[in-house]
Design an enzyme around this catalytic site. Sequence first.
Site, PDB file in Angstrom:
ATOM      1  N   TYR A  61      10.549  16.150 -46.375  1.00 22.85           N
ATOM      2  CA  TYR A  61      11.686  17.060 -46.267  1.00 22.85           C
ATOM      3  C   TYR A  61      12.849  16.199 -45.802  1.00 22.85           C
ATOM      4  CZ  TYR A  61      14.531  21.026 -44.674  1.00 22.85           C
ATOM      5  OH  TYR A  61      15.538  21.949 -44.495  1.00 22.85           O
ATOM      6  N   THR A  62      13.863  16.022 -46.650  1.00 18.96           N
ATOM      7  CA  THR A  62      14.933  15.064 -46.342  1.00 18.96           C
ATOM      8  C   THR A  62      16.314  15.695 -46.206  1.00 18.96           C
ATOM      9  OG1 THR A  62      15.203  14.596 -48.702  1.00 18.96           O
ATOM     10  CG2 THR A  62      13.725  13.155 -47.448  1.00 18.96           C
ATOM     11  N   TYR A 125      15.317  16.667 -38.115  1.00 17.99           N
ATOM     12  CA  TYR A 125      14.723  15.786 -39.119  1.00 17.99           C
ATOM     13  C   TYR A 125      14.075  14.576 -38.445  1.00 17.99           C
ATOM     14  CZ  TYR A 125      14.540  12.092 -42.637  1.00 17.99           C
ATOM     15  OH  TYR A 125      14.134  11.051 -43.436  1.00 17.99           O
ATOM     16  N   TRP A 150      19.186   4.110 -44.865  1.00 15.77           N
ATOM     17  CA  TRP A 150      20.328   4.057 -45.788  1.00 15.77           C
ATOM     18  C   TRP A 150      19.854   3.725 -47.207  1.00 15.77           C
ATOM     19  CZ3 TRP A 150      25.404   1.765 -43.352  1.00 15.77           C
ATOM     20  CH2 TRP A 150      25.620   2.347 -42.106  1.00 15.77           C
TER      21      TRP A 150
END
Length: 291
Positions: A61-62, A125, A150
Amino acid sequence: MRVAVTGKQGQVVSALLERGPAAGVEIVAVGRPELDLVDRNSIRAVLSQIRPDAIVSAAAYTAVDKAESEEALAFAVNAEGATAIAELASEFGIPVVHLSTDYVFPGDKHDVYVETDATDPLSAYGRSKLAGEVGVASANPNHAILRTAWVYSPFGANFLTTMLRLAETRDSLNVVGDQHGTPTSALDIADAVITIVKRLSVDPDTKLRGVFHLTGSGDTTWADFAEAIFASLLAKSGKIVSVRRITTAEYPTPARRPANSRLSNEKLKQAYGFVLPDWRVSAKVVLDRLL
């Protein structure tokens, strides 16, 4: 060698599907609807059928900001789902490589983070990903947990592709200039994961197992990364896009981001004998491909 990878659409999954064959590795991507990380029965059914030699736990889950209001779902996927994958890998007697994040750190350290530094996530998160690390490590001792940051690639939506898309209609963009980290190519991550999986499958050395940082070499800011992207765009197309540097405070988001996401890759180098290329080199590879 057959490696199951959770997820079908992610950047790292796409990169593994591209890089695997040349490395002699069959990559089998598994995800929804057949495999759902919140449904343990589906995990067992799918992976029992594939019978892989190793599992890469890449699905997650991002939606960082949305997780602030969906923390239970983030934990169900990133913690409970990741743990279930690791448990099944242990049951099969195979290694699991789990992808984690720089967001497990608070970002207030003035130097690079090492694997033994205290974690203190700023966001839901980050908390869910840290819980996933703990679950994976406890469920299967034959693991490598890879914290990266990143991530960008030629696939899907990410910072690099978003900058190129916005540049189609804009001549100037506001970009945060006070967050520091290292852009990391999913293609490089895939190459590293393949190397690590192969070693874990045949080498019992304990130094190959545990938590590792896996990012590109060097560091930068989001604004500097954007300027590098637009420099390539200018060289290829003549399009000029300027960057206005703004602060994190000027770009508020529901989830707090770490100001410092710089991770030391020394432990990975000592264990596996490699480091990822400089971020500028890898970014140029992706930009040349897209432009």
